[in-house]
Design an enzyme around this catalytic site. Structure first.
Site, PDB file in Angstrom:
ATOM      1  CG  ASP A  34       9.521  -6.115   5.201  1.00 13.31           C
ATOM      2  OD1 ASP A  34       8.434  -5.510   5.325  1.00 13.31           O
ATOM      3  OD2 ASP A  34      10.329  -6.219   6.137  1.00 13.31           O
ATOM      4  CG  PHE A  93       9.050   6.477  -0.023  1.00 12.40           C
ATOM      5  CD1 PHE A  93       9.603   6.085  -1.225  1.00 12.40           C
ATOM      6  CD2 PHE A  93       8.988   5.546   1.016  1.00 12.40           C
ATOM      7  CE1 PHE A  93      10.089   4.782  -1.397  1.00 12.40           C
ATOM      8  CE2 PHE A  93       9.456   4.244   0.853  1.00 12.40           C
ATOM      9  CZ  PHE A  93      10.010   3.870  -0.357  1.00 12.40           C
ATOM     10  CE1 TYR A 141      13.976   6.701   9.219  1.00 10.06           C
ATOM     11  CE2 TYR A 141      12.772   5.158   7.819  1.00 10.06           C
ATOM     12  CZ  TYR A 141      13.061   5.654   9.072  1.00 10.06           C
ATOM     13  OH  TYR A 141      12.438   5.135  10.185  1.00 10.06           O
ATOM     14  CG  ASP A 142      14.197   8.196  -0.385  1.00  9.50           C
ATOM     15  OD1 ASP A 142      15.013   7.345   0.032  1.00  9.50           O
ATOM     16  OD2 ASP A 142      13.322   7.940  -1.217  1.00  9.50           O
ATOM     17  CG  ASN A 186      -2.045  -0.919   1.161  1.00  6.60           C
ATOM     18  OD1 ASN A 186      -2.742  -0.921   0.148  1.00  6.60           O
ATOM     19  ND2 ASN A 186      -2.250  -1.743   2.184  1.00  6.60           N
ATOM     20  CG  ASN A 187       5.475   2.777   0.734  1.00  9.49           C
ATOM     21  OD1 ASN A 187       5.572   3.692  -0.083  1.00  9.49           O
ATOM     22  ND2 ASN A 187       6.261   2.686   1.793  1.00  9.49           N
ATOM     23  CG  HIS A 203      16.871  -0.246  -0.967  1.00 10.49           C
ATOM     24  ND1 HIS A 203      16.888   1.033  -1.466  1.00 10.49           N
ATOM     25  CD2 HIS A 203      15.761  -0.308  -0.166  1.00 10.49           C
ATOM     26  CE1 HIS A 203      15.861   1.704  -0.981  1.00 10.49           C
ATOM     27  NE2 HIS A 203      15.162   0.918  -0.193  1.00 10.49           N
ATOM     28  CE  LYS A 216       8.053  -0.830   0.830  1.00 13.47           C
ATOM     29  NZ  LYS A 216       7.620  -2.070   1.501  1.00 13.47           N
TER      30      LYS A 216
HETATM   31  P1  IMP Z   1       7.779  -1.857   5.010  1.00  8.21           P
HETATM   32  O1  IMP Z   1       8.631  -2.559   4.001  1.00  8.21           O
HETATM   33  O2  IMP Z   1       6.391  -1.634   4.530  1.00  8.21           O
HETATM   34  O3  IMP Z   1       7.890  -2.462   6.370  1.00  8.21           O
HETATM   35  O4  IMP Z   1       8.312  -0.378   5.188  1.00  8.21           O
HETATM   36  C1  IMP Z   1       9.518   0.050   4.700  1.00  8.21           C
HETATM   37  C2  IMP Z   1       9.897   1.355   5.374  1.00  8.21           C
HETATM   38  O5  IMP Z   1      11.311   1.497   5.251  1.00  8.21           O
HETATM   39  C3  IMP Z   1       9.290   2.565   4.678  1.00  8.21           C
HETATM   40  O6  IMP Z   1       8.077   2.946   5.256  1.00  8.21           O
HETATM   41  C4  IMP Z   1      10.377   3.608   4.874  1.00  8.21           C
HETATM   42  O7  IMP Z   1      10.277   4.173   6.152  1.00  8.21           O
HETATM   43  C5  IMP Z   1      11.653   2.778   4.825  1.00  8.21           C
HETATM   44  N1  IMP Z   1      12.142   2.654   3.445  1.00  8.21           N
HETATM   45  C6  IMP Z   1      12.264   1.519   2.705  1.00  8.21           C
HETATM   46  N2  IMP Z   1      12.719   1.799   1.477  1.00  8.21           N
HETATM   47  C7  IMP Z   1      12.869   3.127   1.435  1.00  8.21           C
HETATM   48  C8  IMP Z   1      13.298   4.002   0.396  1.00  8.21           C
HETATM   49  O8  IMP Z   1      13.588   3.609  -0.753  1.00  8.21           O
HETATM   50  N3  IMP Z   1      13.314   5.300   0.728  1.00  8.21           N
HETATM   51  C9  IMP Z   1      12.987   5.761   1.957  1.00  8.21           C
HETATM   52  N4  IMP Z   1      12.566   4.998   2.952  1.00  8.21           N
HETATM   53  C10 IMP Z   1      12.516   3.672   2.687  1.00  8.21           C
END
Ligand code: IMP
Length: 204
Positions: free
Chosen positions: A68, A147, A149-150, A9-10, A175, A13
């Site tokens: 993840d 988004f 921490y970018d 839902n992000n 990544h 991403k």
């Molecule tokens: P999840 O994979 O849904 O548990 O959440 C991943 C979390 O890691 C995101 O909400 C960000 O806080 C951080 N994150 C992962 N990838 C990125 C990225 O490419 N940019 C910035 N923050 C990231």
């Protein structure tokens, strides 16, 4: 054309992933009528990615992948890691990155890396693809792109944060970009069809 569901839902991403994949019909959770949060109860990226992918596979029966991911800060013993999305106790990106900046105030080592772990569930088999992007945490926020921490993450070899760098540059370094490219290579061997040609992207 083959279909593949993105179990996320992000929006940040999803935007990055859509720019990296073509030649396959990517479906969002909305497209398949799934409107809940998928729980991520585990302490490893692998388990959380698998849990998300398998929940959606069970819901719709389609091929699916979940990402993840998180940021690991060396001076903080690898935190926030799998807890990146809710490090401050909320899902607020601003509060989360501020907490990292606060915790690094007294530290000299600002090295960090992003990690993405993709779990692809393809015809009832699970496959994993990992990507790492090394860099460091900036002293202060810069840029409004990306988004999470970018705005405070400076990739190795650059002086700007991912918040300042264009999406196509982030996708070549990140990544997630690395993990998605590995998955795309794998899917090519699965003989998906109808590649679209757009410059700069990976075509299935
Ligand atoms: P999840 O994979 O849904 O548990 O959440 C991943 C979390 O890691 C995101 O909400 C960000 O806080 C951080 N994150 C992962 N990838 C990125 C990225 O490419 N940019 C910035 N923050 C990231």
């Amino acid at each position: 054309m083959q279909e593949l569901v993105i179990a996320s839902n992000n929006e940040g991403k999803i935007k990055e992933i859509r720019a990296l994949i073509s030649g396959i019909k990517l479906l969002s959770l909305r497209d398949i009528g799934f409107d809940k949060e998928i729980p991520e109860p585990f302490h490893t990226f692998e388990e959380n990615a698998y849990t998300k992918a398998i929940a959606i596979r069970k819901f719709c029966g389609k091929n699916v992948f979940a990402d993840d991911s998180g940021i690991c800060v060396n001076a903080l013993g690898g935190r926030p890691g799998v807890d990146s999305a809710h490090y401050s106790g909320t899902r607020d990106d601003e509060k989360n990155l501020q907490k990292v900046l606060d915790e690094l105030k007294a530290k000299t080592d600002r090295s960090a890396y992003y990690k993405a772990l993709i779990c692809l569930v393809w015809e009832d088999e699970a496959y994993y693809f990992e990507g790492i992007c090394k860099g460091r945490i900036a002293e202060q926020k810069a840029g409004a792109g990306g988004f999470g921490y970018d705005p405070v993450f400076i990739p190795e070899g650059y002086e700007q944060t991912f918040g300042e760098l264009a999406l196509d540059i982030k996708n070549t370094l990140s990544h997630r970009g690395k993990a998605i490219k590995k998955m795309v290579e794998f899917l090519k061997d699965k003989n998906t069809s109808s590649p679209l040609e757009r410059p700069g992207e990976v075509v299935l």
